[in-house]
Write a protein that holds these residues in place. Structure first.
Motif, mmCIF file in Angstrom:
data_model
loop_
_atom_site.group_PDB
_atom_site.id
_atom_site.type_symbol
_atom_site.label_atom_id
_atom_site.label_comp_id
_atom_site.label_asym_id
_atom_site.label_seq_id
_atom_site.Cartn_x
_atom_site.Cartn_y
_atom_site.Cartn_z
ATOM 1 N N GLU A 72 3.005 -23.055 -9.580
ATOM 2 C CA GLU A 72 1.903 -22.517 -8.789
ATOM 3 C C GLU A 72 2.433 -21.365 -7.929
ATOM 4 O O GLU A 72 3.488 -21.472 -7.305
ATOM 5 N N THR A 73 1.699 -20.255 -7.887
ATOM 6 C CA THR A 73 2.100 -19.085 -7.117
ATOM 7 C C THR A 73 1.006 -18.751 -6.118
ATOM 8 O O THR A 73 -0.159 -18.596 -6.494
ATOM 9 N N LEU A 74 1.371 -18.661 -4.835
ATOM 10 C CA LEU A 74 0.406 -18.513 -3.751
ATOM 11 C C LEU A 74 0.751 -17.307 -2.890
ATOM 12 O O LEU A 74 1.927 -17.050 -2.610
ATOM 13 N N ILE A 115 3.664 -27.764 2.163
ATOM 14 C CA ILE A 115 4.426 -27.959 0.934
ATOM 15 C C ILE A 115 5.839 -28.407 1.291
ATOM 16 O O ILE A 115 6.519 -27.745 2.081
ATOM 17 N N PRO A 116 6.309 -29.526 0.746
ATOM 18 C CA PRO A 116 7.698 -29.946 0.996
ATOM 19 C C PRO A 116 8.677 -28.878 0.524
ATOM 20 O O PRO A 116 8.451 -28.220 -0.500
ATOM 21 N N ARG A 117 9.777 -28.698 1.276
ATOM 22 C CA ARG A 117 10.741 -27.663 0.906
ATOM 23 C C ARG A 117 11.295 -27.886 -0.496
ATOM 24 O O ARG A 117 11.603 -26.934 -1.211
ATOM 25 N N GLY A 118 11.422 -29.151 -0.898
ATOM 26 C CA GLY A 118 11.938 -29.433 -2.225
ATOM 27 C C GLY A 118 11.016 -28.987 -3.342
ATOM 28 O O GLY A 118 11.447 -28.880 -4.501
ATOM 29 N N ASP A 134 4.814 -14.130 8.847
ATOM 30 C CA ASP A 134 4.859 -13.181 7.740
ATOM 31 C C ASP A 134 3.841 -13.554 6.662
ATOM 32 O O ASP A 134 3.520 -14.733 6.468
ATOM 33 N N ARG A 135 3.344 -12.554 5.950
ATOM 34 C CA ARG A 135 2.559 -12.797 4.736
ATOM 35 C C ARG A 135 3.560 -12.932 3.596
ATOM 36 O O ARG A 135 4.460 -12.089 3.439
ATOM 37 N N VAL A 136 3.422 -13.976 2.798
ATOM 38 C CA VAL A 136 4.437 -14.304 1.803
ATOM 39 C C VAL A 136 3.804 -14.655 0.460
ATOM 40 O O VAL A 136 2.614 -14.985 0.368
ATOM 41 N N VAL A 137 4.624 -14.571 -0.572
ATOM 42 C CA VAL A 137 4.304 -15.157 -1.873
ATOM 43 C C VAL A 137 5.234 -16.348 -2.060
ATOM 44 O O VAL A 137 6.449 -16.237 -1.862
ATOM 45 N N VAL A 150 9.440 -26.062 -3.235
ATOM 46 C CA VAL A 150 9.397 -24.599 -3.212
ATOM 47 C C VAL A 150 10.502 -24.055 -4.105
ATOM 48 O O VAL A 150 11.688 -24.309 -3.879
ATOM 49 N N ASP A 151 10.106 -23.303 -5.147
ATOM 50 C CA ASP A 151 11.086 -22.657 -6.013
ATOM 51 C C ASP A 151 11.651 -21.431 -5.314
ATOM 52 O O ASP A 151 12.864 -21.256 -5.224
ATOM 53 N N TRP A 152 10.762 -20.566 -4.802
ATOM 54 C CA TRP A 152 11.183 -19.429 -4.000
ATOM 55 C C TRP A 152 10.043 -18.961 -3.118
ATOM 56 O O TRP A 152 8.878 -19.252 -3.381
#
Length: 210
Positions: free
Chosen positions: A166-168, A194-197, A156-159, A199-201
């Motif tokens: 940081e927002t990607l 990126i470690p899961r910890g 999937d393409r994700v944000v 990731v905010d969302w």
């Protein structure tokens, strides 16, 4: 609204579907008995047919293997109602007569229907900056995401927003309980792990305006 018996099983079914699995496939992936989520296991024997609930352990396992949060799981239980739709047809068919009127608008039979994003409190757009997703997304394009949508799947393409802010906008190349791997369409940009910890969302991109 309380997470009723029917809504809880609805969320499990939708979580399995979001990951391309059947309920039994989701159970197997989580290391459970493949029949754990079968419809026959959701009610007790007749005549009482009392509701049977999945255990806390089984719920924790499917959230772990899918990477879904409790908030995302609860959103899957909601009654979404009808979504706005748009007519869709293949490019090859679009070249044939009978599918467009004189004004260039859809007409006739043969059109399918695609769901459009439904406006909601957690549906919003983000403007693309940078060239990591060129030529798919270009600077100035706006991508639409829904924080209440189903959990993203590989490909999937994700944000993604990190805990540091940081927002990607990327492609989800890999997903595990420990990390996510984000891929850029532009080969000049390397993958990001990126470690899961951290990731905010993370939300799937539903739409893009260009």
């Amino acid at each position: 609204m309380p997470l009723s018996h029917a809504r809880l099983w609805r969320a499990i079914d939708r979580l399995a579907e979001a990951h391309g699995l059947s309920p039994s496939g989701l159970a197997r992936k989580a290391g459970l008995d493949p029949t754990s989520f079968n419809p026959s296991k959701r009610l007790g024997p007749a005549p009482a047919a009392r509701p049977r609930w999945p255990s806390t352990e089984s719920l924790n396992r499917i959230l772990e293997v899918t990477g879904a949060s409790l908030t995302e799981f609860a959103a899957l239980a909601e009654d979404r109602g009808p979504s706005p739709q748009a007519p869709v047809i293949g490019l090859a068919q679009a070249g044939l007569d009978g599918f467009f009127d004189d004004a260039g608008l859809p007409t006739g039979d043969g059109w399918a229907w695609a769901d459009l994003p439904t406006p909601g409190r957690n549906l919003f757009g983000l403007e693309i900056v940078g060239d990591s997703m060129v030529p798919l997304y270009r600077p100035g394009d706006t991508v639409i995401v829904d924080r209440d949508g189903p959990p993203p799947r590989r490909g999937d393409r994700v944000v993604v927003r990190t805990v540091t802010g940081e927002t990607l906008a990327k492609e989800l190349a890999a997903l595990s309980t420990r990390s996510i791997t984000l891929r850029s369409i532009n080969p000049e940009h390397p993958d990001r792990v990126i470690p899961r910890g951290d990731v905010d969302w993370m939300s799937r991109i539903l739409w893009v305006t260009q």
